[in-house]
Every structure is written in structure tokens, then in C-alpha cells.
Design a protein around this motif. Structure first.
Motif, mmCIF file in Angstrom:
data_model
loop_
_atom_site.group_PDB
_atom_site.id
_atom_site.type_symbol
_atom_site.label_atom_id
_atom_site.label_comp_id
_atom_site.label_asym_id
_atom_site.label_seq_id
_atom_site.Cartn_x
_atom_site.Cartn_y
_atom_site.Cartn_z
ATOM 1 N N ASP A 1 0.865 -1.179 0.000
ATOM 2 C CA ASP A 1 0.000 0.000 0.000
ATOM 3 C C ASP A 1 0.900 1.228 0.000
ATOM 4 O O ASP A 1 1.584 1.502 0.989
ATOM 5 N N ARG A 2 0.900 1.982 -1.090
ATOM 6 C CA ARG A 2 1.821 3.106 -1.213
ATOM 7 C C ARG A 2 1.351 4.345 -0.447
ATOM 8 O O ARG A 2 2.060 5.329 -0.355
ATOM 9 N N SER A 3 0.144 4.322 0.109
ATOM 10 C CA SER A 3 -0.389 5.528 0.736
ATOM 11 C C SER A 3 -0.195 5.584 2.250
ATOM 12 O O SER A 3 -0.324 6.660 2.838
ATOM 13 N N ASN A 4 0.112 4.458 2.904
ATOM 14 C CA ASN A 4 0.106 4.458 4.377
ATOM 15 C C ASN A 4 1.461 4.788 4.997
ATOM 16 O O ASN A 4 1.605 4.758 6.214
ATOM 17 N N ARG A 5 2.471 5.068 4.198
ATOM 18 C CA ARG A 5 3.801 5.504 4.639
ATOM 19 C C ARG A 5 4.572 4.415 5.392
ATOM 20 O O ARG A 5 5.668 4.674 5.892
#
Length: 416
Positions: A201-205
Motif C-alpha cells: 500500500d503506497r499511501s500508508n507511509r
């Protein structure tokens, strides 16, 4: 379909600017004394041109009634030329030698339009850099002399490196070897916010263990390849969470890392401070902070090991000097972020020459074959910039080269 933009930004109405109680124009301040010695000069015009480089660079030119012009550069981005046009009435008729007063004048006049931070500060910085070039030419001294003199004759440059396979540790190591051997740099930077193929998941850092191992492998291969031949920094572009930033910094502690840049987003100072103090890996931050007021918080909280202001973004040459002065009180070096054309790159070098705690200035365009064609002089030689002794910034803009690369729809500003 949108209509053509023929707005006259210089005539926009702003009651805040018109009725400010801190009006710093020469007329209001009573700055009318004759100066003599060729120093009674007035600004007659301000123009901009956008050059389509690896970033859309906004060049700024200030004209005077003495026929002398000064050339500067703002940080790249949309809206900057319009803001500079908006500010033109605030400087036309002023003496360009009053750099500090004019800077504060613009900050105050543009306070209703966001001069605390962001693109408004960037636009003001472009004017401020041009004022340094212009003032140096009027006084016949190099720009560094206006900042207090120099500590060094040349400024070290670190090369921001890329490869078509920048997620491949071996490709990165090969490029490091090439840049050292063929281009002569002894300071490099590589990106670590590159895909490992293990992301969920590239959005959760969040960095999974395999992702950290992949980034550590890039660090290992590059640093082992060049060893003591070059210092190597690694950039994360404010991508990761606090916990992931700490784990990544810990994972690369055993390698010879010059610094790890922007491991976490810039907004939360407390998280940044926690990451920095959790590791022996040197942490560098600063390109997304504006003016000395914001950079000061990073420094005073010791949330950085090195501070990295971007000169035309942070507020200009004098503002970067102020950042360096605060950093020097905490024994913190300055490594200037820079993604500019030769104009702001040389202006950053002048600042670097004038402060004791300067490490290096970034160069972000080594893959752009015509970068140095924009000026008549040589800028970078064997990884260093020799500080010019000619007046102002010491560069002559090649308007033919500018015209060859102007952003579509824009025009080239007037000659001197």
C-alpha cells in the motif's frame, strides 16, 4: 474551453496592501537622501521568463534607469510569474541597493497573499536574488561581498544522481562509479523512495521489513562502491511514517552515509525531532520550510543534524544567510538543496562562500545536456563552483539559449 489569460496582475486590488500600517516604501520611510557615487539608481521594470528545464525555472530580471540590469531566479512552480508581476508596483521607483528594506517591504505588502510561506515567499526570493546581482553590478563587487565576504574561493557541489533502474542497487552503484570517475564529483545523492516491488500500500507511509532491506542494500552497494572517494547522501522525499523512518535510519547506521534526507513529512516537527534523535545516521531536513522563522524551529529543537534550505525557496540569499547564522549557533552545517538553473545555483554558491558552516550546494541537472548553455561562463568544474570575482552573480545570461528553451506560450524578457 478556458479563455485566454489577459489579467493585469500588477493592478489587482488588495486593501491589506494599500492600507498596511507597516508601509516600508522609500516615500513612506522618508528615504530620500542623495547617495552619490553612481548609487542614485531607480528600478524601472521587473520581468520574468520561464525556462523549460528539468524543472520549469522562473528567471527574473530587474531593470533600472542607469541601464544596469540584475538577473535572479525564483523557485520553480505555477503562479510565480503572476505574483512577481503583482509585486512590480511595490519596487518600481525604488533604489535597488536597499535590498533588506525592499525584501521586508514585499513581505509586508504581500502578507494578505501568503508571504509567511509557500509560493509568495518563492516569488519574493526571485526578486531578492535579482537585487543582489543588480546591487553588485552597481557597486562593482561580487554578490558574496554584499553578504559579508567569503570563507572559501570555491563551493563544493553534490550531484543528485539517477539511473533508468534506480531501484536496482547494482545500477545505482555503477552510476556512482561513473559520476565519480567520469564527471569528477566527490559528493553524491541517491533516492531511496524508489519501488522495491514489495509494496502492499503506497499511501500508508509504512515500510515492510523487505522494503527496508532493499533500501539498505542500495545504501550498502553505493557506499561500498565509492568508499572514501565520495560522500553519499540518500533522499526519501518526506515519504515515510515516523516508525518507518526510524527503522530505516537504524538499518543504515553501519554504512558511511553522509546524510539521510527528509525521511518523514515536514509538517510535524515533533515527529521529525524524534526520528533525528533516535539514530546515529545524520538526518537532513529543510527544503520544505520557509524563511528563517520556520527553519529556526528545526534548528533550535535540534531536529536536524544538517539543515538544507533551498535558497530561492526559503526566501532568498539574505534569508539563507540568516538560516546559516542560526544553525551556526548550534554547530549545525548547511547543505543547500538546489534544483535550479545556473542563475540560482551560482547565487547559492555565493551564499555558501559567505557562511562558515556551509557543506555543499546541490546540482540536479547533470542529465540535462544544455543546462550550462544558459549562461556564457563555465559554472561547475570537477564538482566545484569557483566563486566569481566579477560584479553581482558573475554570470551572463545567453538570451538565445533561453529562447531555445522557453516554456511554450511564454516570452523572453528584454535585453539590458
Amino acid at each position: 474551453m478556458g479563455k485566454a489569460n489577459d489579467v493585469d496582475y500588477a493592478d489587482l486590488h488588495d486593501p491589506n496592501a494599500e492600507y498596511t500600517m507597516r508601509e516600508l516604501s522609500a516615500e513612506t520611510m522618508g528615504v530620500t537622501a542623495k547617495r552619490g557615487g553612481g548609487r542614485d539608481v531607480e528600478i524601472t521594470d521587473v520581468q520574468t521568463t520561464m525556462v523549460d528545464g528539468n524543472f520549469p525555472w522562473t528567471l527574473v530580471r530587474i531593470y533600472t534607469d542607469a541601464g544596469i540590469v540584475g538577473t535572479g531566479e525564483a523557485y520553480w512552480g505555477a503562479g510565480v510569474p503572476e505574483l512577481i508581476e503583482r509585486m512590480k508596483p511595490f519596487v518600481v521607483g525604488e533604489n535597488p541597493l536597499d535590498i533588506d528594506r525592499l525584501y521586508e517591504h514585499l513581505i509586508q505588502k504581500m502578507s494578505g497573499e501568503g508571504s509567511v510561506e509557500g509560493v509568495t515567499v518563492t516569488a519574493i526570493a526571485g526578486i531578492e536574488v535579482a537585487l543582489h546581482d543588480l546591487a553588485g553590478k552597481i557597486l562593482e563587487v561580487p554578490a558574496y561581498q554584499l553578504l559579508g565576504g567569503k570563507y572559501r574561493d570555491e563551493m563544493r557541489v553534490y550531484c543528485d544522481c539517477h539511473t533508468e533502474e534506480e531501484a536496482d542497487p547494482e545500477a545505482c552503484a555503477d552510476e556512482a562509479r561513473r559520476v565519480v570517475d567520469e564527471l569528477g564529483y566527490d559528493a553524491l545523492k541517491f533516492d531511496l523512495d524508489v519501488p522495491s516491488g514489495l509494496e502492499k500500500d503506497r499511501s500508508n507511509r509504512h515500510l515492510r521489513p523487505g522494503e527496508i532491506r532493499h533500501k539498505a542494500e542500495i545504501v550498502e552497494r553505493v557506499t561500498e562502491e565509492v568508499k572514501d572517494e565520495a560522500d553519499v547522501a540518500f533522499d526519501c522525499h518526506w515519504t515515510f511514517s515516523g516508525s518507518s523512518g526510524k527503522r530505516l535510519a537504524e538499518a543504515i547506521e553501519e554504512y558511511d552515509v553522509w546524510w539521510l534526507e527528509d525521511p518523514v513529512p515536514p509538517e510535524n516537527l515533533e515527529v521529525q525531532e524524534e526520528v533525528t534523535k533516535s539514530t546515529n545516521t545524520p538526518i537532513t531536513v529543510g527544503e520544505n520550510r520557509y524563511r528563517v522563522t520556520e527553519e529556526r524551529r528545526l534548528i533550535e529543537n535540534q531536529a536536524v543534524d544538517m539543515v538544507a534550505p533551498d535558497m530561492p525557496k526559503v526566501g532568498g540569499m539574505r534569508e539563507t544567510r540568516k538560516v546559516a547564522d542560526v544553525a551556526n549557533q548550534y554547530y549545525i552545517p548547511v547543505a543547500m538543496h538546489n534544483v535550479s538553473s545556473p542563475i540560482a545555483t551560482m547565487a547559492s554558491a555565493h551564499v555558501g562562500a559567505a557562511v562558515p558552516n556551509s557543506l555543499a550546494v546541490e546540482y540536479h541537472s547533470y542529465e540535462l545536456g544544455w543546462w550550462e548553455d544558459l549562461v556564457e561562463e563555465d559554472v561547475i568544474e570537477d564538482g566545484y563552483i569557483e566563486i566569481p570575482e566579477e560584479p553581482g552573480l558573475g554570470l551572463t545570461l545567453d538570451l538565445d539559449a533561453v529562447a531555445d528553451h522557453v516554456v511554450e506560450g511564454d516570452w523572453v524578457f528584454d535585453e539590458a
